[in-house]
Design a protein around this motif. Structure first.
Motif, PDB file in Angstrom:
ATOM      1  N   GLU A 161       0.833  -1.197   0.000  1.00 21.85           N
ATOM      2  CA  GLU A 161       0.000   0.000   0.000  1.00 21.85           C
ATOM      3  C   GLU A 161       0.871   1.252   0.000  1.00 21.85           C
ATOM      4  O   GLU A 161       0.498   2.283  -0.554  1.00 21.85           O
ATOM      5  CB  GLU A 161      -0.899   0.030   1.238  1.00 21.85           C
ATOM      6  N   VAL A 162       2.028   1.146   0.659  1.00 23.55           N
ATOM      7  CA  VAL A 162       2.987   2.252   0.734  1.00 23.55           C
ATOM      8  C   VAL A 162       4.334   1.719   0.270  1.00 23.55           C
ATOM      9  O   VAL A 162       4.800   0.675   0.743  1.00 23.55           O
ATOM     10  CB  VAL A 162       3.112   2.812   2.164  1.00 23.55           C
ATOM     11  N   LEU A 163       4.962   2.455  -0.656  1.00 22.00           N
ATOM     12  CA  LEU A 163       6.227   2.009  -1.238  1.00 22.00           C
ATOM     13  C   LEU A 163       7.295   3.066  -0.972  1.00 22.00           C
ATOM     14  O   LEU A 163       7.140   4.232  -1.326  1.00 22.00           O
ATOM     15  CB  LEU A 163       6.045   1.806  -2.749  1.00 22.00           C
ATOM     16  N   PHE A 164       8.383   2.634  -0.307  1.00 22.76           N
ATOM     17  CA  PHE A 164       9.518   3.517  -0.026  1.00 22.76           C
ATOM     18  C   PHE A 164      10.647   3.190  -1.009  1.00 22.76           C
ATOM     19  O   PHE A 164      11.112   2.040  -1.053  1.00 22.76           O
ATOM     20  CB  PHE A 164      10.014   3.331   1.406  1.00 22.76           C
ATOM     21  N   LEU A 165      11.073   4.189  -1.750  1.00 23.08           N
ATOM     22  CA  LEU A 165      12.101   4.002  -2.769  1.00 23.08           C
ATOM     23  C   LEU A 165      13.274   4.932  -2.490  1.00 23.08           C
ATOM     24  O   LEU A 165      13.141   6.154  -2.592  1.00 23.08           O
ATOM     25  CB  LEU A 165      11.535   4.300  -4.162  1.00 23.08           C
ATOM     26  N   ASP A 166      14.415   4.362  -2.128  1.00 22.45           N
ATOM     27  CA  ASP A 166      15.605   5.153  -1.825  1.00 22.45           C
ATOM     28  C   ASP A 166      16.548   5.096  -3.027  1.00 22.45           C
ATOM     29  O   ASP A 166      17.191   4.085  -3.280  1.00 22.45           O
ATOM     30  CB  ASP A 166      16.288   4.595  -0.569  1.00 22.45           C
ATOM     31  N   GLU A 167      16.590   6.191  -3.774  1.00 14.37           N
ATOM     32  CA  GLU A 167      17.408   6.287  -4.989  1.00 14.37           C
ATOM     33  C   GLU A 167      17.093   5.132  -5.948  1.00 14.37           C
ATOM     34  O   GLU A 167      17.970   4.339  -6.301  1.00 14.37           O
ATOM     35  CB  GLU A 167      18.903   6.275  -4.635  1.00 14.37           C
ATOM     36  N   PRO A 168      15.855   5.009  -6.409  1.00 17.36           N
ATOM     37  CA  PRO A 168      15.452   3.809  -7.155  1.00 17.36           C
ATOM     38  C   PRO A 168      16.078   3.639  -8.522  1.00 17.36           C
ATOM     39  O   PRO A 168      16.143   2.505  -9.018  1.00 17.36           O
ATOM     40  CB  PRO A 168      13.926   3.980  -7.276  1.00 17.36           C
ATOM     41  N   THR A 169      16.535   4.710  -9.166  1.00 20.59           N
ATOM     42  CA  THR A 169      17.046   4.559 -10.536  1.00 20.59           C
ATOM     43  C   THR A 169      18.541   4.782 -10.648  1.00 20.59           C
ATOM     44  O   THR A 169      19.067   4.921 -11.755  1.00 20.59           O
ATOM     45  CB  THR A 169      16.314   5.522 -11.491  1.00 20.59           C
ATOM     46  N   THR A 170      19.255   4.802  -9.527  1.00 17.93           N
ATOM     47  CA  THR A 170      20.707   4.937  -9.575  1.00 17.93           C
ATOM     48  C   THR A 170      21.313   3.759 -10.330  1.00 17.93           C
ATOM     49  O   THR A 170      21.003   2.600 -10.055  1.00 17.93           O
ATOM     50  CB  THR A 170      21.286   4.975  -8.152  1.00 17.93           C
ATOM     51  N   GLY A 171      22.156   4.065 -11.295  1.00 19.98           N
ATOM     52  CA  GLY A 171      22.824   3.021 -12.066  1.00 19.98           C
ATOM     53  C   GLY A 171      22.058   2.530 -13.278  1.00 19.98           C
ATOM     54  O   GLY A 171      22.577   1.714 -14.046  1.00 19.98           O
ATOM     55  N   LEU A 172      20.828   3.003 -13.472  1.00 15.55           N
ATOM     56  CA  LEU A 172      20.044   2.575 -14.629  1.00 15.55           C
ATOM     57  C   LEU A 172      20.399   3.408 -15.857  1.00 15.55           C
ATOM     58  O   LEU A 172      20.719   4.597 -15.741  1.00 15.55           O
ATOM     59  CB  LEU A 172      18.542   2.722 -14.354  1.00 15.55           C
ATOM     60  N   ASP A 173      20.323   2.770 -17.023  1.00 10.20           N
ATOM     61  CA  ASP A 173      20.500   3.539 -18.256  1.00 10.20           C
ATOM     62  C   ASP A 173      19.230   4.343 -18.512  1.00 10.20           C
ATOM     63  O   ASP A 173      18.212   4.189 -17.824  1.00 10.20           O
ATOM     64  CB  ASP A 173      20.819   2.616 -19.435  1.00 10.20           C
ATOM     65  N   ALA A 174      19.296   5.213 -19.518  1.00 10.45           N
ATOM     66  CA  ALA A 174      18.194   6.150 -19.754  1.00 10.45           C
ATOM     67  C   ALA A 174      16.874   5.431 -20.015  1.00 10.45           C
ATOM     68  O   ALA A 174      15.827   5.819 -19.478  1.00 10.45           O
ATOM     69  CB  ALA A 174      18.537   7.072 -20.925  1.00 10.45           C
ATOM     70  N   GLN A 175      16.893   4.367 -20.825  1.00 16.67           N
ATOM     71  CA  GLN A 175      15.663   3.668 -21.143  1.00 16.67           C
ATOM     72  C   GLN A 175      15.104   2.940 -19.928  1.00 16.67           C
ATOM     73  O   GLN A 175      13.889   2.976 -19.667  1.00 16.67           O
ATOM     74  CB  GLN A 175      15.892   2.660 -22.278  1.00 16.67           C
ATOM     75  N   SER A 176      15.978   2.295 -19.154  1.00 15.63           N
ATOM     76  CA  SER A 176      15.519   1.595 -17.954  1.00 15.63           C
ATOM     77  C   SER A 176      14.947   2.575 -16.940  1.00 15.63           C
ATOM     78  O   SER A 176      13.982   2.269 -16.228  1.00 15.63           O
ATOM     79  CB  SER A 176      16.671   0.811 -17.321  1.00 15.63           C
ATOM     80  N   ARG A 177      15.543   3.774 -16.873  1.00 17.81           N
ATOM     81  CA  ARG A 177      15.028   4.791 -15.948  1.00 17.81           C
ATOM     82  C   ARG A 177      13.611   5.190 -16.357  1.00 17.81           C
ATOM     83  O   ARG A 177      12.718   5.288 -15.520  1.00 17.81           O
ATOM     84  CB  ARG A 177      15.956   6.006 -15.934  1.00 17.81           C
ATOM     85  N   ARG A 178      13.410   5.412 -17.657  1.00 17.86           N
ATOM     86  CA  ARG A 178      12.070   5.781 -18.145  1.00 17.86           C
ATOM     87  C   ARG A 178      11.074   4.655 -17.900  1.00 17.86           C
ATOM     88  O   ARG A 178       9.918   4.914 -17.537  1.00 17.86           O
ATOM     89  CB  ARG A 178      12.139   6.100 -19.647  1.00 17.86           C
ATOM     90  N   ASP A 179      11.500   3.415 -18.100  1.00 22.86           N
ATOM     91  CA  ASP A 179      10.606   2.274 -17.853  1.00 22.86           C
ATOM     92  C   ASP A 179      10.214   2.211 -16.372  1.00 22.86           C
ATOM     93  O   ASP A 179       9.055   1.914 -16.036  1.00 22.86           O
ATOM     94  CB  ASP A 179      11.289   0.965 -18.263  1.00 22.86           C
ATOM     95  N   THR A 180      11.183   2.500 -15.495  1.00 21.63           N
ATOM     96  CA  THR A 180      10.892   2.499 -14.063  1.00 21.63           C
ATOM     97  C   THR A 180       9.921   3.619 -13.709  1.00 21.63           C
ATOM     98  O   THR A 180       9.009   3.432 -12.889  1.00 21.63           O
ATOM     99  CB  THR A 180      12.195   2.639 -13.247  1.00 21.63           C
ATOM    100  N   TRP A 181      10.095   4.783 -14.325  1.00 19.99           N
ATOM    101  CA  TRP A 181       9.146   5.886 -14.113  1.00 19.99           C
ATOM    102  C   TRP A 181       7.735   5.459 -14.495  1.00 19.99           C
ATOM    103  O   TRP A 181       6.777   5.745 -13.782  1.00 19.99           O
ATOM    104  CB  TRP A 181       9.545   7.102 -14.928  1.00 19.99           C
ATOM    105  N   ASP A 182       7.625   4.793 -15.650  1.00 24.66           N
ATOM    106  CA  ASP A 182       6.297   4.352 -16.111  1.00 24.66           C
ATOM    107  C   ASP A 182       5.684   3.375 -15.113  1.00 24.66           C
ATOM    108  O   ASP A 182       4.471   3.417 -14.843  1.00 24.66           O
ATOM    109  CB  ASP A 182       6.404   3.699 -17.490  1.00 24.66           C
ATOM    110  N   LEU A 183       6.509   2.475 -14.572  1.00 26.09           N
ATOM    111  CA  LEU A 183       6.013   1.509 -13.594  1.00 26.09           C
ATOM    112  C   LEU A 183       5.549   2.221 -12.320  1.00 26.09           C
ATOM    113  O   LEU A 183       4.479   1.901 -11.773  1.00 26.09           O
ATOM    114  CB  LEU A 183       7.110   0.493 -13.264  1.00 26.09           C
ATOM    115  N   ILE A 184       6.313   3.193 -11.859  1.00 25.15           N
ATOM    116  CA  ILE A 184       5.936   3.936 -10.652  1.00 25.15           C
ATOM    117  C   ILE A 184       4.631   4.692 -10.888  1.00 25.15           C
ATOM    118  O   ILE A 184       3.749   4.730 -10.013  1.00 25.15           O
ATOM    119  CB  ILE A 184       7.067   4.894 -10.234  1.00 25.15           C
ATOM    120  N   ARG A 185       4.487   5.287 -12.071  1.00 26.82           N
ATOM    121  CA  ARG A 185       3.229   5.987 -12.400  1.00 26.82           C
ATOM    122  C   ARG A 185       2.049   5.018 -12.368  1.00 26.82           C
ATOM    123  O   ARG A 185       0.966   5.345 -11.876  1.00 26.82           O
ATOM    124  CB  ARG A 185       3.344   6.634 -13.780  1.00 26.82           C
ATOM    125  N   GLU A 186       2.247   3.815 -12.914  1.00 25.16           N
ATOM    126  CA  GLU A 186       1.168   2.829 -12.943  1.00 25.16           C
ATOM    127  C   GLU A 186       0.799   2.391 -11.528  1.00 25.16           C
ATOM    128  O   GLU A 186      -0.388   2.249 -11.201  1.00 25.16           O
ATOM    129  CB  GLU A 186       1.607   1.621 -13.776  1.00 25.16           C
TER     130      GLU A 186
END
Length: 309
Positions: A150-175
């Motif tokens: 129900e509550v998700l804590f993300l500490d620096e979730p996209t550190t080390g990701l390439d640009a496309q993986s970062r965008r994919d992670t953003w999309d997942l967080i939005r969903e």
């Protein structure tokens, strides 16, 4: 507002060092709240208190209406935690790691579903030690999502990701947010906070320097217009700058004129009207609103100046 996270006068000290010095903020259900700050600002220390990993030195914290440390049994299965670094057995494969974690998680989603969410299905049989840094971050996220939190804590979730993986992670967080998950994240990528956050707080030296909606924090900083005049034209020929809404101006060595304004539309209209009336071509014309990065840097510099006084 259905408050899911609330801190009042929250403090955390390590012997003689005060990492968190009394902060207040709330996060509503279904909201994405970004906690920003320079290194050592107290973000991770704050997150650890919210996650129930430590007892506050002072003040109070509630997550889902409970104390996350003292009422850990009632809170832990309802939250997901992605730490800055995960510590997984290097010899296990990705799938073995997720299955092991699922065995310790109440109401865990199928391991294959967690891997699919984080684009790791194709790496299921790879040993953890063979994963790239970005893939390990995605594995961290997969495990944080196993319990359908129900509550998700993300500490620096996209550190080390390439640009496309970062965008994919953003999309997942939005969903996840659309599905009603409340998200609190820390990040050094200010574009990430600008893209994802409903509200944010900027920490400095263990205190919150400013908080509010992203648009409101950015709107407090002036917009910018830059251009170069023809060689036979001068800055003094422009209409009175204050009348155009300009609050500050400067001229660079290459002749570029930079105007800062609190009213971008008005200033741009006055400037373009003058150029059209006088037949002047404004070279390299660029007009833009302030960004979160600019707001962040201005706040940080202002706080540093106050400390040196």
């Amino acid at each position: 507002m259905n408050t899911v996270i609330e801190t009042v006068g929250l403090k955390r000290s390590y012997r003689d060092f005060d990492a968190v010095r009394g902060i207040d903020f709330t996060v509503a259900r279904g909201e994405l709240f970004a906690l920003l700050g320079t290194n050592g600002a107290g973000k991770t220390s704050t997150l650890e208190l919210l996650e129930g990993q430590a007892v506050p030195t002072g003040g109070t914290v509630q997550v889902l209406g409970r104390d996350p440390f003292r009422d850990r049994a009632a809170v832990r299965h309802r939250i997901g935690v992605m730490l800055q670094e995960g510590g997984f057995p290097p010899e296990l494969t990705v799938m073995e790691t997720v299955r092991m974690w699922a065995g310790c998680t109440s109401g865990a989603r199928p391991p294959g579903e967690a891997l699919e969410l984080t684009s790791l299905s194709g790496r299921r049989d790879v040993r953890v030690k063979q994963l790239s840094g970005g893939e390990r971050r995605r594995l961290d996220l997969a495990l944080a999502l196993l319990g359908r939190p129900e509550v998700l804590f993300l500490d620096e979730p996209t550190t080390g990701l390439d640009a496309q993986s970062r965008r994919d992670t953003w999309d997942l967080i939005r969903e996840l947010k659309l599905q009603g998950t409340t998200v609190l994240l820390t990040t050094h990528y200010l574009e990430e906070a600008e893209q994802l956050a409903d509200r944010l707080a900027i920490m400095h030296e263990g205190l919150i320097a400013t908080t509010g909606r992203v648009a409101d924090v950015v709107a407090e900083r002036p917009s910018r217009i830059s251009f170069r005049l023809p060689p036979d034209r001068f800055l003094g020929e422009l209409p009175p700058l204050p009348a155009m809404g300009v609050v500050r101006h400067s001229t660079e060595e290459d002749g570029t004129i930079r105007l800062e304004t609190r009213d971008l539309q008005r200033t741009a209209t006055e400037l373009l009207g003058w150029a059209q009336h006088t037949g002047v071509t404004l070279q390299s014309l660029d007009a833009r609103s302030a960004s979160l990065e600019e707001a962040f840097m201005e706040i940080a510099k202002g706080l540093e100046k106050e400390e040196t006084r």
